[in-house]
Design an enzyme around this catalytic site. Sequence first.
Site, mmCIF file in Angstrom:
data_model
loop_
_atom_site.group_PDB
_atom_site.id
_atom_site.type_symbol
_atom_site.label_atom_id
_atom_site.label_comp_id
_atom_site.label_asym_id
_atom_site.label_seq_id
_atom_site.Cartn_x
_atom_site.Cartn_y
_atom_site.Cartn_z
ATOM 1 C CG ASP A 3 -6.646 -1.449 -1.659
ATOM 2 O OD1 ASP A 3 -6.876 -2.658 -1.862
ATOM 3 O OD2 ASP A 3 -5.747 -1.048 -0.905
ATOM 4 C CG ASP A 6 -2.002 -1.035 1.174
ATOM 5 O OD1 ASP A 6 -2.428 -1.397 0.063
ATOM 6 O OD2 ASP A 6 -2.443 -1.483 2.243
#
Length: 164
Positions: A129, A111
């Site tokens: 995401d 991330d």
Amino acid sequence: MVYYLIALIVFLLDQGTKYLIATRLELAEQIPVIGNFFLITSHRNSGAAFGILEGQQWFFFLVTIAVVAGIVWYLNKARATRKLLPLALGLVLGGAVGNFLDRMLNGEVVDFLMFNFGSYTFPIFNVADSCIVIGVALIILDSLRDLKGGDEITEVKEVKEGNE
């Protein structure tokens, strides 16, 4: 076929950005993009959204395989008659496969998109995401269009109750 191309583009963009972050930044290193509001940072997540279910890799594998199979099945069914829904499913498919590959190969997801709102830091996320969230929002929009019985939602009418 174009919807699988969308999924492939999402997958490649996701994997490319994750590769750049993983190979060019140290873990927890941050690059300010817009002051302290938006930063590129190197973070790893072994859980799901917001870090929930951390370390439950078999659960993620099984759920992702079921979701991907369902998306492919439904995409083949819906693509001839719908436009918005297959686009949404293509986004979700590309994102799901991108995060699945990370979990399969590394046991965690890279991330790197970090947003701060004053003292609150939104959970760090990635391209996959983002595409999954956008895809789900488009699925909801498509469902609302179905409920209305038309192709577009043009206005929301308010129903008034009362004794006038």
